[in-house]
Enzyme design. Structure first.
Site, PDB file in Angstrom:
ATOM      1  CB  THR A   8      -0.987  -0.031   1.189  1.00 42.62           C
ATOM      2  OG1 THR A   8      -1.968   0.719   0.976  1.00 42.62           O
ATOM      3  CG2 THR A   8       0.291   0.168   2.338  1.00 42.62           C
ATOM      4  CE  LYS A  40      -4.066  -1.064   2.720  1.00 37.94           C
ATOM      5  NZ  LYS A  40      -4.065  -0.933   1.629  1.00 37.94           N
ATOM      6  N   GLY A  52      -0.307   5.059  10.493  1.00 35.06           N
ATOM      7  CA  GLY A  52      -0.688   4.400   9.471  1.00 35.06           C
ATOM      8  C   GLY A  52      -0.270   3.494   8.884  1.00 35.06           C
ATOM      9  CB  CYS A 166       2.412   2.360  -6.936  1.00 38.31           C
ATOM     10  SG  CYS A 166       2.703   0.539  -5.994  1.00 38.31           S
ATOM     11  CB  THR A 169      -0.644   2.717  -4.799  1.00 43.85           C
ATOM     12  OG1 THR A 169       0.528   2.129  -3.651  1.00 43.85           O
ATOM     13  CG2 THR A 169      -1.587   4.133  -4.195  1.00 43.85           C
TER      14      THR A 169
END
Length: 178
Positions: A8, A40, A52, A166, A169
């Protein structure tokens, strides 16, 4: 700063008296996306700390619980709680196997805490972890240098840039502020 995890992206930004942390919502299992809207980033320690995590979810939750316990033993002492967690994480045989990283912040301090014993405070008020961490970090630093945007907006936009680059993500971004 990124972790070796394909996980993440978490980005913390401090600008003046404003602090924010943003995280994307994607949960991946191997090459598959199994959830798009996980949270998160969350407030802990009676709402005085934002935390986080990136990495294995169960491991991250175990770390957050341990961090909160350390924080309660050191009320108001984010730095001390982060150092104590890092020491335990590095020396405990079970904790050493955890595959996660966390960022914690309060109104005064921001720290990345890792299982190798690292407790890192960013020089410029911006720090990131996870697969898209370097992308988010670069975007946030550029926004800090060239705009007057607040911490929350910079955190959100940094994550948005990371989500475009990414594959681990996504753009379901959750932001917490203090």
């Amino acid at each position: 700063m990124t972790s070796p995890f394909r996980s993440t992206t978490i980005l913390a930004v401090r600008r003046g008296a404003s602090v924010a942390m943003a995280g994307d919502g994607q949960v991946s299992l191997g090459p598959s996306i199994v959830k798009a809207s996980a949270a998160k980033v969350r407030k802990i320690a009676d709402g005085q700390v934002i935390a986080g995590f990136a990495g294995a979810s169960a491991d991250a939750f175990a770390l957050l619980e341990r961090f909160e316990a350390k924080w309660q033993q050191q009320p108001g002492g984010l730095a001390r709680a982060a150092v104590e967690l890092a020491k335990d994480w590095r020396t405990d045989r079970i904790l050493r196997r955890l595959e996660a990283m966390i960022i914690v912040l309060d109104k005064q301090d921001t720290f990345l805490v890792s299982g190798t014993g690292d407790v890192i405070a960013p020089d410029d008020g911006v720090i990131a972890i996870g697969s898209g961490g370097n992308y988010a970090l670069a975007a946030a630093r550029a926004l800090m240098r060239h705009t007057e945007l607040d911490a929350s907006t910079i955190a959100r936009e940094g994550l948005r840039v990371a989500s475009e680059l990414c594959v681990y993500t996504n753009d379901h971004i959750h932001v917490e502020t203090l």
